[in-house]
Write a protein that holds these residues in place. Structure first.
Motif, PDB file in Angstrom:
ATOM      1  N   ALA A   1       4.435  22.252 -17.746  1.00  0.00           N
ATOM      2  CA  ALA A   1       4.844  23.641 -17.517  1.00  0.00           C
ATOM      3  C   ALA A   1       5.666  24.080 -18.727  1.00  0.00           C
ATOM      4  CB  ALA A   1       5.655  23.753 -16.235  1.00  0.00           C
ATOM      5  N   ILE A   2       5.143  25.016 -19.488  1.00  0.00           N
ATOM      6  CA  ILE A   2       5.770  25.405 -20.754  1.00  0.00           C
ATOM      7  C   ILE A   2       6.382  26.791 -20.605  1.00  0.00           C
ATOM      8  CG2 ILE A   2       5.373  25.824 -23.213  1.00  0.00           C
ATOM      9  CD1 ILE A   2       2.989  23.830 -22.955  1.00  0.00           C
ATOM     10  N   TYR A   3       7.658  26.901 -20.984  1.00  0.00           N
ATOM     11  CA  TYR A   3       8.372  28.169 -20.817  1.00  0.00           C
ATOM     12  C   TYR A   3       9.487  28.246 -21.851  1.00  0.00           C
ATOM     13  CZ  TYR A   3      10.524  32.102 -18.270  1.00  0.00           C
ATOM     14  OH  TYR A   3      11.024  33.328 -17.915  1.00  0.00           O
ATOM     15  N   GLN A   4       9.544  29.381 -22.548  1.00  0.00           N
ATOM     16  CA  GLN A   4      10.580  29.623 -23.548  1.00  0.00           C
ATOM     17  C   GLN A   4      10.673  28.475 -24.571  1.00  0.00           C
ATOM     18  OE1 GLN A   4      14.229  30.508 -21.438  1.00  0.00           O
ATOM     19  NE2 GLN A   4      13.551  32.579 -20.944  1.00  0.00           N
ATOM     20  N   GLY A   5       9.516  27.984 -24.979  1.00  0.00           N
ATOM     21  CA  GLY A   5       9.482  26.946 -25.991  1.00  0.00           C
ATOM     22  C   GLY A   5       9.768  25.541 -25.486  1.00  0.00           C
ATOM     23  N   ARG A   6       9.953  25.378 -24.179  1.00  0.00           N
ATOM     24  CA  ARG A   6      10.222  24.046 -23.603  1.00  0.00           C
ATOM     25  C   ARG A   6       9.005  23.552 -22.840  1.00  0.00           C
ATOM     26  NH1 ARG A   6      15.546  22.124 -23.217  1.00  0.00           N
ATOM     27  NH2 ARG A   6      16.821  23.295 -24.690  1.00  0.00           N
ATOM     28  N   GLU A   7       8.694  22.279 -23.020  1.00  0.00           N
ATOM     29  CA  GLU A   7       7.599  21.648 -22.292  1.00  0.00           C
ATOM     30  C   GLU A   7       8.177  20.738 -21.226  1.00  0.00           C
ATOM     31  OE1 GLU A   7       4.226  18.429 -23.431  1.00  0.00           O
ATOM     32  OE2 GLU A   7       4.119  20.317 -24.550  1.00  0.00           O
ATOM     33  N   VAL A   8       7.923  21.082 -19.973  1.00  0.00           N
ATOM     34  CA  VAL A   8       8.423  20.311 -18.837  1.00  0.00           C
ATOM     35  C   VAL A   8       7.232  19.619 -18.192  1.00  0.00           C
ATOM     36  CG1 VAL A   8       9.776  20.394 -16.707  1.00  0.00           C
ATOM     37  CG2 VAL A   8      10.194  22.090 -18.506  1.00  0.00           C
ATOM     38  N   THR A   9       7.253  18.303 -18.155  1.00  0.00           N
ATOM     39  CA  THR A   9       6.099  17.560 -17.654  1.00  0.00           C
ATOM     40  C   THR A   9       6.399  16.914 -16.303  1.00  0.00           C
ATOM     41  OG1 THR A   9       6.770  15.570 -18.853  1.00  0.00           O
ATOM     42  CG2 THR A   9       5.271  17.069 -19.975  1.00  0.00           C
ATOM     43  N   GLY A  10       5.314  16.672 -15.548  1.00  0.00           N
ATOM     44  CA  GLY A  10       5.443  16.010 -14.257  1.00  0.00           C
ATOM     45  C   GLY A  10       6.236  16.809 -13.248  1.00  0.00           C
ATOM     46  N   VAL A  11       6.056  18.125 -13.233  1.00  0.00           N
ATOM     47  CA  VAL A  11       6.829  18.985 -12.330  1.00  0.00           C
ATOM     48  C   VAL A  11       6.341  18.823 -10.888  1.00  0.00           C
ATOM     49  CG1 VAL A  11       7.436  21.363 -11.730  1.00  0.00           C
ATOM     50  CG2 VAL A  11       7.322  20.671 -14.133  1.00  0.00           C
ATOM     51  N   ARG A  12       7.291  18.601 -10.001  1.00  0.00           N
ATOM     52  CA  ARG A  12       7.025  18.565  -8.560  1.00  0.00           C
ATOM     53  C   ARG A  12       7.994  19.505  -7.867  1.00  0.00           C
ATOM     54  NH1 ARG A  12       5.497  13.613 -10.400  1.00  0.00           N
ATOM     55  NH2 ARG A  12       3.760  12.570  -9.337  1.00  0.00           N
ATOM     56  N   LEU A  13       7.463  20.325  -6.963  1.00  0.00           N
ATOM     57  CA  LEU A  13       8.281  21.275  -6.226  1.00  0.00           C
ATOM     58  C   LEU A  13       8.020  21.124  -4.732  1.00  0.00           C
ATOM     59  CD1 LEU A  13       7.651  24.519  -8.342  1.00  0.00           C
ATOM     60  CD2 LEU A  13       9.514  22.875  -8.632  1.00  0.00           C
ATOM     61  N   TRP A  14       9.081  21.273  -3.952  1.00  0.00           N
ATOM     62  CA  TRP A  14       8.985  21.266  -2.495  1.00  0.00           C
ATOM     63  C   TRP A  14       9.507  22.602  -1.968  1.00  0.00           C
ATOM     64  CZ3 TRP A  14       9.977  17.160  -5.543  1.00  0.00           C
ATOM     65  CH2 TRP A  14       9.294  15.969  -5.297  1.00  0.00           C
ATOM     66  N   PHE A  15       8.736  23.223  -1.053  1.00  0.00           N
ATOM     67  CA  PHE A  15       9.076  24.549  -0.540  1.00  0.00           C
ATOM     68  C   PHE A  15       9.371  24.523   0.955  1.00  0.00           C
ATOM     69  CE2 PHE A  15       6.475  25.415  -4.266  1.00  0.00           C
ATOM     70  CZ  PHE A  15       7.074  26.528  -4.841  1.00  0.00           C
ATOM     71  N   GLU A  16      10.354  25.302   1.353  1.00  0.00           N
ATOM     72  CA  GLU A  16      10.606  25.616   2.758  1.00  0.00           C
ATOM     73  C   GLU A  16      10.971  27.087   2.856  1.00  0.00           C
ATOM     74  OE1 GLU A  16      13.493  23.210   4.747  1.00  0.00           O
ATOM     75  OE2 GLU A  16      12.341  21.350   4.530  1.00  0.00           O
ATOM     76  N   LYS A  17      10.302  27.792   3.782  1.00  0.00           N
ATOM     77  CA  LYS A  17      10.558  29.217   3.997  1.00  0.00           C
ATOM     78  C   LYS A  17      10.523  30.012   2.697  1.00  0.00           C
ATOM     79  CE  LYS A  17      13.217  28.354   8.195  1.00  0.00           C
ATOM     80  NZ  LYS A  17      14.522  28.484   8.893  1.00  0.00           N
ATOM     81  N   GLY A  18       9.567  29.644   1.841  1.00  0.00           N
ATOM     82  CA  GLY A  18       9.335  30.384   0.618  1.00  0.00           C
ATOM     83  C   GLY A  18      10.183  30.009  -0.570  1.00  0.00           C
ATOM     84  N   LYS A  19      11.103  29.073  -0.388  1.00  0.00           N
ATOM     85  CA  LYS A  19      12.062  28.768  -1.443  1.00  0.00           C
ATOM     86  C   LYS A  19      11.945  27.317  -1.900  1.00  0.00           C
ATOM     87  CE  LYS A  19      16.968  29.540  -2.481  1.00  0.00           C
ATOM     88  NZ  LYS A  19      18.244  30.056  -1.942  1.00  0.00           N
ATOM     89  N   VAL A  20      12.103  27.091  -3.202  1.00  0.00           N
ATOM     90  CA  VAL A  20      12.118  25.720  -3.719  1.00  0.00           C
ATOM     91  C   VAL A  20      13.411  25.052  -3.261  1.00  0.00           C
ATOM     92  CG1 VAL A  20      12.181  24.267  -5.767  1.00  0.00           C
ATOM     93  CG2 VAL A  20      10.754  26.321  -5.765  1.00  0.00           C
ATOM     94  N   ILE A  21      13.269  24.008  -2.450  1.00  0.00           N
ATOM     95  CA  ILE A  21      14.461  23.309  -1.945  1.00  0.00           C
ATOM     96  C   ILE A  21      14.708  22.006  -2.705  1.00  0.00           C
ATOM     97  CG2 ILE A  21      14.325  24.296   0.371  1.00  0.00           C
ATOM     98  CD1 ILE A  21      13.101  21.441   1.144  1.00  0.00           C
ATOM     99  N   LYS A  22      13.685  21.565  -3.435  1.00  0.00           N
ATOM    100  CA  LYS A  22      13.811  20.336  -4.212  1.00  0.00           C
ATOM    101  C   LYS A  22      12.856  20.433  -5.387  1.00  0.00           C
ATOM    102  CE  LYS A  22      13.116  15.294  -3.831  1.00  0.00           C
ATOM    103  NZ  LYS A  22      12.621  14.215  -2.938  1.00  0.00           N
ATOM    104  N   ALA A  23      13.288  19.955  -6.554  1.00  0.00           N
ATOM    105  CA  ALA A  23      12.446  19.992  -7.744  1.00  0.00           C
ATOM    106  C   ALA A  23      12.737  18.778  -8.610  1.00  0.00           C
ATOM    107  CB  ALA A  23      12.699  21.275  -8.534  1.00  0.00           C
ATOM    108  N   SER A  24      11.700  18.274  -9.255  1.00  0.00           N
ATOM    109  CA  SER A  24      11.891  17.161 -10.183  1.00  0.00           C
ATOM    110  C   SER A  24      10.898  17.287 -11.321  1.00  0.00           C
ATOM    111  CB  SER A  24      11.709  15.818  -9.468  1.00  0.00           C
ATOM    112  OG  SER A  24      10.350  15.640  -9.078  1.00  0.00           O
ATOM    113  N   ALA A  25      11.181  16.606 -12.421  1.00  0.00           N
ATOM    114  CA  ALA A  25      10.280  16.582 -13.573  1.00  0.00           C
ATOM    115  C   ALA A  25      10.474  15.273 -14.314  1.00  0.00           C
ATOM    116  CB  ALA A  25      10.544  17.764 -14.493  1.00  0.00           C
TER     117      ALA A  25
END
Length: 369
Positions: free
Chosen positions: A247-271
């Protein structure tokens, strides 16, 4: 020797993507590395009777900004930029980076601060676009830096870029008009549907799309193009996703992104890489942990990852979601200073079901269009 594809692309952008009319005010912006395309666009706007204003950017100035600027300077928004977003009829932006990694070592907090300060500009652009008051398109001029990211030679990358933008060199406008007609059939099928279920490798997501129209992306906002998207109901996202690609944003490359959602919101994230940047960006504002866009890529001419989201989000066989601001025309009410697209491959066992009916399997639509 001039590449004739440059002028073909410029003509397409001006006369199809933003459809410049006599008297239109048009800002043309991009790094000076894209000079051939910038000049060609400028000329085409003049030929169409528009009033172009060139905003050229010197390579390396973003790095200088983050190195030397105080917090106050990072938060400053130039009045001419506000004027463009408030009053101009159209904007044509050209990506032409000489160094795609120049912001890799910038403090993420500084990037968040600058994004927060420019939130109003993003909101103005989205509001005026939805109201039909502002037309814009983003494209790319091939550079060695982008070719290296894509693991191609410059000549191969040029063929890739122009092949995606100009599949029919004899009739570029006609191609995108035909593309739009076919893709509209997908939009029509999705109209009035309520629930989406996405399954893929380490991915299982449920989202609500009731009352949220899908948008036909046919070369009018991005060039190249090829996706259908909507703004999911803000509190509806449930489940988890593992993004296949960096996931590339503002010149940064973030790899292995995992997101967990509850009620529409990211409650946990890792990379696996640049997790700190991910977490700080997620905390930009109230809307940055919610999804503003859900989309399916449809471009047959884009099949591999190139580290340029303008192309990658259109990969046929993929879906992507954007954290942060959603587009009002898609029904999204989510507001944020960020809009970060993240991409997932569905070509190996992925499925999309809509109201329990199979729409998409192994990267292909299964209904007849």
């Amino acid at each position: 020797m001039k590449d004739p594809r440059v002028e073909k692309l410029a003509h397409l952008l001006v006369n199809y993507s933003v459809a410049v009319q006599p008297g239109d005010t048009v800002v043309v912006e991009g790094e000076t590395s894209g000079e051939p395309l910038l000049k060609a666009i400028y000329a085409e706007v003049l030929k169409a009777g528009g009033h172009p204003m060139m905003m050229s950017i010197l390579p390396g100035t973003n790095e200088l900004l983050y190195r030397h600027a105080s917090d106050e300077q990072l938060q400053h928004v130039p009045e001419p930029l506000k004027l463009v977003m408030d009053t101009y009829d159209a904007r044509i932006a050209v990506i032409a980076e000489e160094n795609t990694k120049e912001l890799s070592n910038v403090d993420p907090a500084k990037q968040v601060l600058r994004a927060q300060a420019r939130r109003e500009l993003m909101q103005t652009s989205m509001r005026r676009t939805a109201a039909g008051e502002f037309r814009w398109v983003v494209t790319l001029f091939p550079t060695n830096a982008c070719a290296q990211d894509a693991e191609m030679s410059l000549s191969d990358y040029e063929d890739f870029v122009y092949g995606a933008c100009l599949p029919d060199m004899d009739d570029p406008v006609g191609y995108w008009q035909r593309f739009s007609t076919r893709q509209q059939k997908i939009i029509d099928w999705l109209k009035g549907r309520k629930r989406v279920h996405v399954v893929g490798p380490e991915t299982d997501l449920h989202l609500d799309i009731e009352g949220r129209p899908f948008i036909n992306c046919d070369g009018r906002l991005n060039m190249p193009d090829g996706e259908v998207f909507t703004g999911p109901v803000e509190d509806s996202m449930e489940g988890h996703v593992c993004y296949s690609y960096p996931a590339i944003y503002q010149g940064r490359e973030v790899t292995g992104v995992r997101l967990w959602f509850e009620k529409g919101k990211v409650i946990k994230a890792s990379a696996e890489k640049n997790e700190e940047f991910l977490l700080k960006t997620l905390d930009t504002d109230e809307g940055s942990r919610r999804v503003g866009e859900f989309a399916i890529g449809t471009s047959k001419g884009i099949t591999s990852f190139t580290r340029e989201i303008l192309f990658d989000e259109k990969i046929n066989g993929s879906f992507h979601m954007a954290l942060g601001a959603g587009y009002p025309e898609s029904g999204s009410k989510n507001e944020s200073a960020i809009h970060w697209d993240m991409l997932c491959d569905l070509r190996d066992g992925g499925e999309i079901r809509v109201d329990d009916e199979l729409l998409y399997k192994d990267g292909e639509f299964v209904i007849d269009f």
